[in-house]
Write a protein that holds these residues in place. Structure first.
Motif, short mmCIF file in Angstrom:
data_model
loop_
_atom_site.label_atom_id
_atom_site.label_comp_id
_atom_site.label_asym_id
_atom_site.label_seq_id
_atom_site.Cartn_x
_atom_site.Cartn_y
_atom_site.Cartn_z
N THR A 37 -33.91 29.10 6.08
CA THR A 37 -33.10 30.25 6.51
C THR A 37 -31.79 29.78 7.14
O THR A 37 -30.71 30.33 6.86
N ALA A 64 -28.15 30.48 5.54
CA ALA A 64 -27.18 31.27 6.30
C ALA A 64 -25.86 30.52 6.46
O ALA A 64 -24.78 31.11 6.33
N MET A 93 -25.50 34.00 12.88
CA MET A 93 -26.29 34.61 11.80
C MET A 93 -27.50 33.74 11.46
O MET A 93 -28.60 34.26 11.20
N GLY A 100 -30.03 34.04 14.48
CA GLY A 100 -30.60 35.38 14.55
C GLY A 100 -31.62 35.64 13.46
O GLY A 100 -32.68 36.22 13.71
N ASN A 101 -31.33 35.19 12.24
CA ASN A 101 -32.28 35.40 11.14
C ASN A 101 -33.44 34.42 11.17
O ASN A 101 -34.56 34.77 10.77
N GLY A 137 -33.72 37.33 16.04
CA GLY A 137 -32.74 38.40 16.07
C GLY A 137 -31.75 38.34 17.22
O GLY A 137 -31.16 37.30 17.51
N ALA A 159 -22.64 40.19 14.52
CA ALA A 159 -23.80 39.41 14.09
C ALA A 159 -25.10 40.12 14.47
O ALA A 159 -26.04 40.22 13.66
N VAL A 169 -27.72 41.49 11.60
CA VAL A 169 -29.06 40.90 11.60
C VAL A 169 -30.11 41.98 11.77
O VAL A 169 -31.15 41.98 11.10
N ASN A 170 -29.84 42.93 12.66
CA ASN A 170 -30.79 44.03 12.87
C ASN A 170 -30.88 44.94 11.65
O ASN A 170 -31.96 45.42 11.30
N THR A 181 -30.36 44.04 8.50
CA THR A 181 -31.14 43.29 7.51
C THR A 181 -32.63 43.41 7.81
O THR A 181 -33.45 43.66 6.92
N GLN A 237 -36.62 39.58 11.48
CA GLN A 237 -35.69 39.06 12.46
C GLN A 237 -36.10 39.26 13.91
O GLN A 237 -35.90 38.38 14.73
N GLY A 259 -25.59 39.68 4.93
CA GLY A 259 -26.95 40.04 5.34
C GLY A 259 -27.89 40.16 4.15
O GLY A 259 -29.04 39.71 4.20
#
Length: 343
Positions: A109, A113, A130, A133-134, A138, A159, A163-164, A166, A198, A324
């Motif tokens: 991941t 990213a 990013m 977070g992923n 999150g 960001a 992320v949220n 996604t 996330q 995302g």
């Protein structure tokens, strides 16, 4: 306690109460509705009902602090209480393959990213946020990463939003995908949900859409990811400032001083889990913990739904939305491959 501290605490409570009451109301309404549609479940209903009423007439600023408290604090309490219902033997179900799966999934991941963000023309700070977070947890991971890499608030806010977003889409997609691929087999479905989503809240919500067993095991997968937060933040800080030895030394000092620390609810989870395993928490009390954990969870999920602003989602730019989307696709593809190879 001084008058200033006392007034600050009272003001804080007053700010929290409106949103908390709405979250509780939506949560318990969802529990009542689940009696009529049990196959959907209270957790799923609370998310959708929260989104509905939040976007129609309950997204005013006066409710926001209460929503945030319900989403973060109540969910944290829910996770600590969940530990008091699980034994160490349950955690050991992950085994070395499960731990390796999590490490590889996080690594893929992060690499995806960083690579995708570079190809889309995003700056280094935004790509780091990013990625963390992923890969980890999150908004919390982004908040922990931002000061270490000297990111500005605008990049941080974008960001967190994307992320949220996604995670929200994947939260509903993964139960359907796991049904198609694994017929909701507990280990594989839990790995997919807990190894991909996330935020902790999204993992709990998505797992609850499948079953209680999947929700609990997916949460364990997620907690193991959160434990690696300190490592990820340190690595990004090192990459950002690799030519500046003084800043690297400051980062090491920050880790030693506990400025970048594992969230308290992870420690609390393992403490209550150990107490239950040692039979210090009896079965009767464990049952109470389970009931309270479920109620807190449903209220927290209602708050997550209430905070989703559909207009804000639509406003996100094409490039950020593609970023995302591509990361989400990379996560799903890698998790399917790793489950096939390791679990």
């Amino acid at each position: 306690m001084s008058d200033k501290k006392r007034s600050f605490s009272i003001a804080n409570i007053r700010d929290i109460i409106p949103g908390l009451l709405v979250s509780v109301a939506v949560g318990f309404a969802s529990i009542l509705l689940s009696n009529f549609i049990p196959k959907v479940g209270a957790a799923t209903i609370s998310i959708f009902l929260g989104m509905l009423v939040g976007n129609l007439f309950l997204n005013q600023k006066v409710f926001h602090k209460g929503y945030k408290f319900s989403e973060t604090d109540l969910l944290s309490y829910s996770i600590v209480l969940l530990g008091g219902t699980l034994s160490i033997s349950t955690l050991m179900e992950l085994g070395w393959r499960g731990i390796l799966f999590i490490i590889l999934q996080m690594a893929i991941t992060i690499v995806a990213a960083l690579y995708i963000g570079k190809k889309l023309g995003f700056g280094q700070n935004f790509r780091f946020m990013m990625a963390s977070g992923n890969a980890v947890c999150g908004s919390s991971a982004i908040a922990a990463t931002a000061p270490v890499i000297d990111a500005d608030d605008k990049d941080k806010g974008i960001a967190i939003t994307i992320v949220n977003v996604t995670g929200i889409f994947l939260m509903f997609i993964l139960p359907l995908l796991s049904k198609f691929l694994y017929n909701h087999e507990v280990m594989n479905t839990s790995a997919m949900i807990g190894g991909t989503l996330q935020s902790v809240g999204q993992v709990v919500a998505s797992g609850a859409m499948v079953s209680e067993e999947v929700k609990d095991l997916a949460t364990i997968f997620k907690i193991v990811r959160v434990i690696f937060l300190v490592v990820v933040v340190f690595i990004f800080g090192h990459l950002k400032h690799k030519h500046n030895e003084e800043i690297i030394e400051e980062e090491i000092d920050d880790v030693k001083k506990g400025k970048v620390r594992i969230p308290w609810y992870v420690i609390g989870f393992f403490i209550t889990c150990a107490l239950f395993s040692l039979h210090i928490i009896p079965n009767g009390l464990s049952h109470v913990f389970k009931e309270l954990s479920n109620k807190f969870e449903i209220i927290a999920l209602a708050a997550i739904g209430l905070k989703v602003n559909i207009k804000d989602l639509i406003k996100q730019g094409k490039a950020v939305s593609l970023y995302g989307l591509f990361i989400g696709c990379a996560q799903v593809i890698s998790v399917i491959i790793l489950i096939f190879l390791l679990l």
